[in-house]
Design a protein around this motif. Structure first.
Motif, PDB file in Angstrom:
ATOM      1  N   LEU A 107      39.178  45.441  23.819  1.00 19.03           N
ATOM      2  CA  LEU A 107      39.580  44.345  24.709  1.00 19.03           C
ATOM      3  C   LEU A 107      38.735  44.324  25.973  1.00 19.03           C
ATOM      4  O   LEU A 107      38.256  45.366  26.429  1.00 19.03           O
ATOM      5  CB  LEU A 107      41.064  44.489  25.043  1.00 19.03           C
ATOM      6  N   ASP A 108      38.585  43.153  26.511  1.00 20.05           N
ATOM      7  CA  ASP A 108      37.760  42.966  27.704  1.00 20.05           C
ATOM      8  C   ASP A 108      38.586  43.268  28.957  1.00 20.05           C
ATOM      9  O   ASP A 108      39.275  42.402  29.484  1.00 20.05           O
ATOM     10  CB  ASP A 108      37.242  41.526  27.728  1.00 20.05           C
ATOM     11  N   GLU A 109      38.495  44.518  29.404  1.00 16.35           N
ATOM     12  CA  GLU A 109      39.294  44.926  30.569  1.00 16.35           C
ATOM     13  C   GLU A 109      38.665  44.435  31.861  1.00 16.35           C
ATOM     14  O   GLU A 109      39.354  44.261  32.867  1.00 16.35           O
ATOM     15  CB  GLU A 109      39.428  46.454  30.595  1.00 16.35           C
ATOM     16  N   THR A 110      37.351  44.213  31.829  1.00 16.03           N
ATOM     17  CA  THR A 110      36.670  43.751  33.040  1.00 16.03           C
ATOM     18  C   THR A 110      37.144  42.354  33.429  1.00 16.03           C
ATOM     19  O   THR A 110      37.525  42.113  34.578  1.00 16.03           O
ATOM     20  CB  THR A 110      35.152  43.754  32.827  1.00 16.03           C
ATOM     21  N   SER A 111      37.165  41.443  32.469  1.00 18.82           N
ATOM     22  CA  SER A 111      37.590  40.095  32.852  1.00 18.82           C
ATOM     23  C   SER A 111      39.079  40.078  33.195  1.00 18.82           C
ATOM     24  O   SER A 111      39.517  39.304  34.039  1.00 18.82           O
ATOM     25  CB  SER A 111      37.228  39.077  31.766  1.00 18.82           C
ATOM     26  N   ALA A 112      39.864  40.964  32.558  1.00 14.24           N
ATOM     27  CA  ALA A 112      41.294  41.042  32.908  1.00 14.24           C
ATOM     28  C   ALA A 112      41.455  41.413  34.379  1.00 14.24           C
ATOM     29  O   ALA A 112      42.344  40.896  35.071  1.00 14.24           O
ATOM     30  CB  ALA A 112      42.010  42.061  32.031  1.00 14.24           C
ATOM     31  N   ALA A 113      40.590  42.297  34.880  1.00 15.12           N
ATOM     32  CA  ALA A 113      40.715  42.753  36.270  1.00 15.12           C
ATOM     33  C   ALA A 113      40.059  41.783  37.246  1.00 15.12           C
ATOM     34  O   ALA A 113      40.492  41.653  38.391  1.00 15.12           O
ATOM     35  CB  ALA A 113      40.106  44.146  36.418  1.00 15.12           C
ATOM     36  N   ARG A 114      38.986  41.100  36.792  1.00 19.02           N
ATOM     37  CA  ARG A 114      38.316  40.162  37.705  1.00 19.02           C
ATOM     38  C   ARG A 114      39.150  38.919  37.942  1.00 19.02           C
ATOM     39  O   ARG A 114      39.168  38.362  39.045  1.00 19.02           O
ATOM     40  CB  ARG A 114      36.963  39.762  37.114  1.00 19.02           C
ATOM     41  N   HIS A 115      39.802  38.473  36.905  1.00 17.32           N
ATOM     42  CA  HIS A 115      40.592  37.236  37.020  1.00 17.32           C
ATOM     43  C   HIS A 115      41.993  37.518  36.492  1.00 17.32           C
ATOM     44  O   HIS A 115      42.335  37.114  35.385  1.00 17.32           O
ATOM     45  CB  HIS A 115      39.917  36.111  36.232  1.00 17.32           C
ATOM     46  N   PRO A 116      42.800  38.222  37.308  1.00 14.52           N
ATOM     47  CA  PRO A 116      44.091  38.685  36.794  1.00 14.52           C
ATOM     48  C   PRO A 116      44.988  37.520  36.368  1.00 14.52           C
ATOM     49  O   PRO A 116      45.181  36.564  37.109  1.00 14.52           O
ATOM     50  CB  PRO A 116      44.713  39.415  37.994  1.00 14.52           C
ATOM     51  N   CYS A 117      45.502  37.614  35.140  1.00 14.83           N
ATOM     52  CA  CYS A 117      46.498  36.663  34.636  1.00 14.83           C
ATOM     53  C   CYS A 117      47.695  37.499  34.228  1.00 14.83           C
ATOM     54  O   CYS A 117      47.646  38.201  33.219  1.00 14.83           O
ATOM     55  CB  CYS A 117      45.917  35.908  33.445  1.00 14.83           C
ATOM     56  N   LEU A 118      48.735  37.477  35.080  1.00  9.43           N
ATOM     57  CA  LEU A 118      49.839  38.425  34.906  1.00  9.43           C
ATOM     58  C   LEU A 118      51.126  37.797  34.399  1.00  9.43           C
ATOM     59  O   LEU A 118      52.110  38.481  34.152  1.00  9.43           O
ATOM     60  CB  LEU A 118      50.115  39.149  36.237  1.00  9.43           C
TER      61      LEU A 118
ATOM     62  N   VAL B 266      34.906  44.764  39.686  1.00  5.93           N
ATOM     63  CA  VAL B 266      35.947  43.769  39.428  1.00  5.93           C
ATOM     64  C   VAL B 266      36.621  43.268  40.709  1.00  5.93           C
ATOM     65  O   VAL B 266      37.276  42.236  40.700  1.00  5.93           O
ATOM     66  CB  VAL B 266      37.015  44.306  38.455  1.00  5.93           C
TER      67      VAL B 266
ATOM     68  N   ILE C 120      36.831  48.998  36.841  1.00  9.84           N
ATOM     69  CA  ILE C 120      38.147  49.085  36.187  1.00  9.84           C
ATOM     70  C   ILE C 120      38.796  50.433  36.472  1.00  9.84           C
ATOM     71  O   ILE C 120      39.982  50.525  36.683  1.00  9.84           O
ATOM     72  CB  ILE C 120      38.011  48.930  34.662  1.00  9.84           C
TER      73      ILE C 120
ATOM     74  N   PHE D 171      54.152  41.947  29.090  1.00  5.73           N
ATOM     75  CA  PHE D 171      53.587  40.743  29.713  1.00  5.73           C
ATOM     76  C   PHE D 171      54.657  39.638  29.751  1.00  5.73           C
ATOM     77  O   PHE D 171      54.838  38.958  30.768  1.00  5.73           O
ATOM     78  CB  PHE D 171      52.360  40.279  28.925  1.00  5.73           C
TER      79      PHE D 171
ATOM     80  N   GLN E 228      57.210  40.541  32.398  1.00  4.85           N
ATOM     81  CA  GLN E 228      56.720  40.191  33.740  1.00  4.85           C
ATOM     82  C   GLN E 228      56.888  38.691  33.991  1.00  4.85           C
ATOM     83  O   GLN E 228      57.285  38.270  35.083  1.00  4.85           O
ATOM     84  CB  GLN E 228      55.233  40.542  33.869  1.00  4.85           C
TER      85      GLN E 228
ATOM     86  N   VAL F 176      50.505  44.438  33.426  1.00  2.00           N
ATOM     87  CA  VAL F 176      49.842  44.041  32.190  1.00  2.00           C
ATOM     88  C   VAL F 176      49.210  42.676  32.421  1.00  2.00           C
ATOM     89  O   VAL F 176      49.838  41.784  33.003  1.00  2.00           O
ATOM     90  CB  VAL F 176      50.850  43.965  31.021  1.00  2.00           C
TER      91      VAL F 176
ATOM     92  N   THR G 293      43.966  39.071  28.390  1.00  2.00           N
ATOM     93  CA  THR G 293      42.521  39.022  28.224  1.00  2.00           C
ATOM     94  C   THR G 293      42.223  38.670  26.766  1.00  2.00           C
ATOM     95  O   THR G 293      43.051  38.036  26.104  1.00  2.00           O
ATOM     96  CB  THR G 293      41.877  40.359  28.677  1.00  2.00           C
ATOM     97  N   HIS G 294      41.057  39.078  26.271  1.00  2.00           N
ATOM     98  CA  HIS G 294      40.693  38.778  24.880  1.00  2.00           C
ATOM     99  C   HIS G 294      39.906  39.946  24.334  1.00  2.00           C
ATOM    100  O   HIS G 294      39.371  40.767  25.084  1.00  2.00           O
ATOM    101  CB  HIS G 294      39.866  37.495  24.817  1.00  2.00           C
ATOM    102  N   ASP G 295      39.825  40.024  23.012  1.00  2.00           N
ATOM    103  CA  ASP G 295      39.056  41.123  22.430  1.00  2.00           C
ATOM    104  C   ASP G 295      37.634  40.652  22.114  1.00  2.00           C
ATOM    105  O   ASP G 295      37.256  39.520  22.451  1.00  2.00           O
ATOM    106  CB  ASP G 295      39.777  41.717  21.202  1.00  2.00           C
TER     107      ASP G 295
ATOM    108  N   THR H   4      46.169  46.479  33.711  1.00  2.00           N
ATOM    109  CA  THR H   4      45.107  46.023  34.597  1.00  2.00           C
ATOM    110  C   THR H   4      45.412  46.334  36.057  1.00  2.00           C
ATOM    111  O   THR H   4      46.512  46.777  36.389  1.00  2.00           O
ATOM    112  CB  THR H   4      44.840  44.512  34.367  1.00  2.00           C
TER     113      THR H   4
END
Lengths: 484, 135, 443
Positions: free
Chosen positions: A471-482, B45, B68, C114, C117, C294, C297-299, C309
């Motif tokens: 999974l793309d953890e970088t984009s999760a942290a750059r653009h948080p969608c919670l 990030v 991260i 998620f 939340q 939480v 994102t995408h894989d 996160t």
């Protein structure tokens, strides 16, 4: 070789809850309305949240499908180092769900809650016996909460001597919770390094211990899976300068019935019921983190305390030097019930638990040490720590290897911890794994290492078998969608 | 990660031992982090920047960079007052990775004492330092 | 022992691989002086069947439904729990997993949390919520620490109608930190008296619970109007989240941080724990939040997925500079409350909340008619204070013998409120139950 455990199968997709349902459905049997509508002041009335409306069947399918995307101890070997992912006995779940316990209100008079109070009182006694400590509080809700309790006790103790202190010694192998808990009490952590054998030297501690230092937080066995063999000398050094010794009992599963922590200079110790005492980790919690102390620190324990007189159990607030309350009520009683049942089911055999946990870890260490780099080649306790040093040439990392291990049907070990080992792979099998399962795990890890040599690209791309790939953890942290 | 000889180290900035760069223009000093620093940290990030008007003494922490799994503190190379911050970084922290010396700048400051700049390194000295660290 | 798979032969073979003569020899690195001298003095192991009998006897001594009618709330509420909730949470893929550090094989927990939340944020009218704290009390303490970090002030105003036990936990957490805590008194109508606030400045936060400990619904917008334009944050606490199916949520009234106990949502009371600390805030403060988060994102193939996160806030990365020391949280209880909220849905939540309100109003009305005094005039949700006649404690004892718990005596918490009791009536109490209570009270 026998067929690998990991395989592929039909996995069902499932949208988010909010993308399901239709307005007007309800998944609950609403109780009968046997009273009239009373007037409601319009100024307080709100709209209510816009939750999705689902039928009972939709709710059941939704969560059942989600559950199939998870890996748990009941699925397979879960060798997450320092977390003690042992089997969670089913009878414990049954006992905690008994209506008398599950439906008990925490503010009932003591006369109406004797059963749960006896359970708590006896559990305190069992934990004291297991640790050779004198008094126990069950109130902390998790290990880190226990650490906070311990640091508050340190703080109150030094305050009672009229000389508050400002620093605390924390080894580089410590869990991050240790310095974070100490900081909550205003202590500045002083980091110390372990020696070439992976343990603390008394000289290192002697060099930093002074009258400004409240004491030391020490994890024993430590996070390298090694017993801190100098613990008694270290405790003497700390005590001589008026300090206290805190032991993080996260790794107690190695030494039950073997070491009496209270007899080797430890003043305060926390236990993790969700590690050593088999209560489920619940996907992140709830845990329970009892704290055990020596007699001279008993007055500082959190209140209320569970006491007994003439066969009657009661809660007592009468401890004026107490650090106070840490939890709204008395902690995670439901978790305590499970741990109590575990202890009742094993009794003195808990020593065997530790022996077999240590046997399993050493077995893995011996069988894998020619395959993986072993930074500290000496007998380990309940876990062993390898690294990815042998794979540097192939540019294959610890992360790549453990992701590939998933394809073989195993949960990855703890990785990149402790920080003192570069690319650490920390394996804690626990005692509930059989020799056959360990053999398959060992064989699988050897295959992963073979894959790394022959086809490093495959490892960079692993895992392939779960529902999702990396999974793309970088984009999760750059653009948080919670939220949905 | 990059090898030392792959580093982008422009001539027109001054480097600190903590891997921040400074560039003087119109009496202001622009400050950012070096290619080496962004490469070490990996994908950035989030960047915490100071408020405009904040003052720092040389060596103070003026912000943090987050990947991260790590947090790095940025140390101010000169005693100064903050005049401006790069607001683009809020939505696009990756600019520091992609273009550390231009679009990825962090803050503009007014130096208290411009002569402090003389204590910073030029490209060659910084490169020597990096090579020394590798050994 | 059935949890230990090793046969004698397994042990012998494994010891040989390890190069140890015996199980005891495995501990050779432990100095002799550190070894335990005596054997474990614990009871002999019970069989599963002995354990069943032992635990049943302990559980039977407890006063719980259906044998007892307990009219007590005060932070722990009796609500019906549908069979689906424990069944779904009994999926061992959920409860035998740990923190979802490996997202590829933890998507069940991650999507579930998620959604939790999201539901919590909707319920409380906030932008973001975390993956849970231990309980309502520790969540409040963490909220105040967070407010103090954001505002760089150590001065806090706390309503005296926040659950007294929560206030004690706050004092414990803040004890070593040199904080100034000002308790706001309460008015004659059972709500917090905010008049002092006008003369206070530099506050990190004003903390208010609604419905408050007396069950009364506070006007949070009074506080947010007063703090507007200042740095002071409004921290809204709660013990009964079901109320937000009926009353205005804290977010719509200007709360900056909202925290409270979620036990009401499908979690057994279990003598006070484990429950779940719900914790939400405005997005601006997200990076100052304690606990796990939480995110979506995408894989690699672009498929939607979820990960932990913003971890750099947490102890395993930032160590002593972390926003909190929390590691294990109340994940499974958070999931439980999400299953419960999903089962109710928006429609069910509004109906159930209204039913709770009306049940309590019915009881209030009957008590009034029977001549008992309702001392506080403010609107309440499903619990309220009653003032009985002096000497009521003997009646209270008699009712206990009749297997009814007539509320919680308030004098231990508010010494001025002798003979005042906090009574709670949720949907679990039928009209018949309540009529029986009134009959016994007046007998």
């Amino acid at each position: 070789m026998q067929e690998m455990v990991g395989t592929t199968g039909l996995i069902l997709n499932e949208p988010l809850l909010t993308e399901r349902g239709r307005k007007g459905r309800c998944g609950i049997s609403l109780p009968r309305r046997d009273v009239e509508y009373f007037p409601l002041d319009a100024s307080i009335a709100g709209e209510g949240p816009n939750f999705p409306d689902l039928s009972e069947v939709e709710v059941v399918r939704h969560y059942t499908r989600l559950s199939t995307w998870n890996f748990g101890v009941d699925t397979g070997l879960y060798p997450l180092g320092s977390c003690t992912m042992k089997y969670n006995p089913k009878t414990n779940e049954r006992q905690a769900a008994l209506p008398g316990f599950a439906g008990a209100h925490p503010l009932l008079p003591a006369s109406l809650s004797q059963g749960v109070l006896k359970m708590m009182y006896d559990l305190q006694g069992f934990l004291a016996e297991l640790t050779c400590m004198d008094a126990v509080t069950l109130q902390p809700a998790a290990g880190a909460h226990g650490e906070l309790a311990g640091m508050l006790i340190f703080h109150a103790y030094h305050q009672s001597k009229g000389a508050p202190r400002s620093k605390i010694i924390v080894p580089d192998t410590a869990h991050g919770t240790n310095p974070a808990s100490a900081a909550l009490c205003g202590y500045r952590p002083v980091n110390v390094q372990s020696n070439e054998q992976g343990v603390l030297s008394p000289e290192t501690i002697a060099a930093v211990m002074d009258e400004e230092t409240a004491g030391i937080m020490i994890t024993n066995p430590n996070t390298l899976g090694l017993f801190e063999e100098n613990i008694q000398q270290i405790a003497e050094i700390v005590h001589a300068r008026g300090g206290l010794v805190y032991a993080d009992g996260a790794n107690m599963n190695a030494i039950m019935g073997i070491v009496g922590v209270g007899d080797i200079g430890v003043d305060v110790l926390h236990l993790n019921l969700h590690k050593t005492f088999s209560t489920p980790h619940g996907g992140g919690g709830p845990g329970s983190g009892p704290v055990c102390v020596k007699t001279y620190l008993e007055p500082f324990l959190p209140v209320p305390r569970v006491s007994e007189k003439d066969g009657r159990y009661f809660l007592s607030e009468d401890f004026p030097q107490s650090v106070g309350k840490l939890h709204g009520f008395y902690g995670h009683v439901g978790v305590m019930i499970r741990a109590y049942c575990y202890i009742l089911s094993l009794g003195p055999e808990l020593k065997k638990v530790s022996q077999l946990a240590v046997l399993n870890a050493n077995y893995i260490k011996e069988k894998l040490k020619d395959t993986l780099h072993l930074p500290y080649d000496r007998p380990c306790m309940h876990e062993c720590v390898f690294s990815d040093k042998n794979q540097e040439a192939e540019k294959v990392t610890t992360l790549d290897m453990v992701k590939r291990l998933i394809d073989y049907g195993f949960h990855p070990p703890t990785i990149y911890f402790p920080l003192v080992v570069h690319g650490a792979i920390m394996i804690e099998p626990t005692e509930t794994e059989s020799k056959e399962d360990l053999d398959v795990f060992i064989e699988s890890f050897k295959n992963v290492v073979k894959d790394a040599k022959e086809n490093p690209e495959m490892l960079h791309d692993a895992p392939r078998k779960p529902k999702l790939r990396r999974l793309d953890e970088t984009s999760a942290a750059r653009h948080p969608c919670l939220t949905c | 990660m990059k090898e030392i000889n792959e580093m982008n180290l422009p001539e027109n900035v001054l480097y600190s031992t903590d891997h921040e760069w400074s560039r003087v223009k119109d009496g202001k000093v622009r400050i950012g982090i070096s290619d080496y620093a962004q490469d070490q940290l990996g994908e950035i990030v989030f960047i915490e920047v100071p408020e405009i008007g904040a003052t720092f003494k040389k060596g103070d922490v003026f912000g943090t960079l987050e990947s991260i799994k790590a947090v790095a503190e940025m140390l101010i190379p000169i005693t100064c007052e903050v005049l401006a911050v790069n607001t683009d970084l809020e939505g696009s922290p990756e600019l520091v990775n992609q273009d550390p010396y231009d679009k990825g700048w962090i803050i503009d400051v007014k130096p208290d004492d411009s002569s402090e700049l003389n204590q910073l390194m030029n490209k060659d000295a910084y490169l020597e330092m990096l090579k020394g660290m590798g050994k | 022992m059935r949890y230990l798979p090793h046969t004698e032969q397994d042990i012998a073979e494994m010891l040989q691989v390890v190069g140890a003569d015996s199980l005891d020899a495995l501990f050779s690195t432990i100095p002799e002086a550190c070894r335990r001298k005596n054997d474990l003095n614990l009871p002999e192991p019970m069989t599963e069947w002995e354990l069943n009998a032992h635990m049943a006897a302990l559980a039977d001594s407890m006063a719980a439904a259906p044998h007892y009618k307990v009219y007590m709330g005060a932070g722990s509420y009796e609500h019906h729990i549908p069979a689906t909730v424990p069944f779904l949470l009994g999926r061992s893929e959920f409860y035998t997993a740990y923190t979802p550090y490996q997202p590829e094989i933890s998507q069940g927990t991650l999507q579930g949390i998620f959604e939790y939340q999201s539901l919590v944020a909707f319920l409380l009218g906030m932008e973001v919520a975390n993956a849970s704290m231990y309980d309502g009390a520790s969540a409040l303490a963490e909220a105040l620490l967070m407010a103090s970090r954001i505002t760089r002030s150590k001065k806090l105003a706390v309503s005296s109608l926040i659950h007294p036990l929560y206030r004690r936990v706050v004092r414990t957490y803040l004890g070593p930190g040199d904080f100034e805590i000002i308790e706001l008194p309460y008015c004659a109508d059972g709500r917090t008296d905010f008049s002092q606030l006008t003369s206070m400045d530099g506050l990190a936060a004003v903390a208010v619970q609604s419905p408050n400990f007396f069950g009364c619904i506070e006007d949070l917008s009074l506080v947010s109007n007063m703090t507007q334009g200042s740095k002071t944050l409004l921290v809204a606490s709660f013990t009964e989240p079901l109320a937000f199916g009926l009353i205005k949520n804290p977010g719509s009234q200007g709360a900056d941080i909202v925290c409270g106990e979620g036990q009401s949502f499908g979690i057994p009371q279990s003598y006070g724990g484990p429950g779940v600390g719900m914790f939400a805030c405005k997005k601006d403060y997200m990076r100052n939040m304690p606990g796990r988060l939480v995110g979506k994102t995408h894989d690699k193939d672009g498929k939607q997925g979820f990960v932990l996160t913003l971890s750099t806030r947490e102890q395993h990365i930032r160590r002593e500079k972390a926003t909190s020391n929390i590691c294990s949280n109340s994940g499974l209880c958070a999931m439980t409350s999400a299953v419960y909220m999903a089962s109710l849905g928006g429609t069910g939540l509004r109906e159930l909340a209204r039913l709770n309100y009306d049940k309590a109003e019915y009881l209030k009305d009957r008590l009034c008619r029977a001549g008992f005094k309702i001392p506080f005039a403010a609107s309440t949700f499903n619990e309220f204070v009653v003032q009985f006649k002096p000497g009521f404690d003997t009646t209270y004892q008699r009712l206990l013998d009749e297997k009814m718990v007539a509320g919680l005596p308030l004098s231990p918490y508010y010494p001025e409120l002798t003979d005042h009791y906090l009574l709670c009536a949720t949907e679990t109490k039928t009209r018949k139950d309540m009529d029986r209570l009134i009959d016994s009270l007046t007998a």
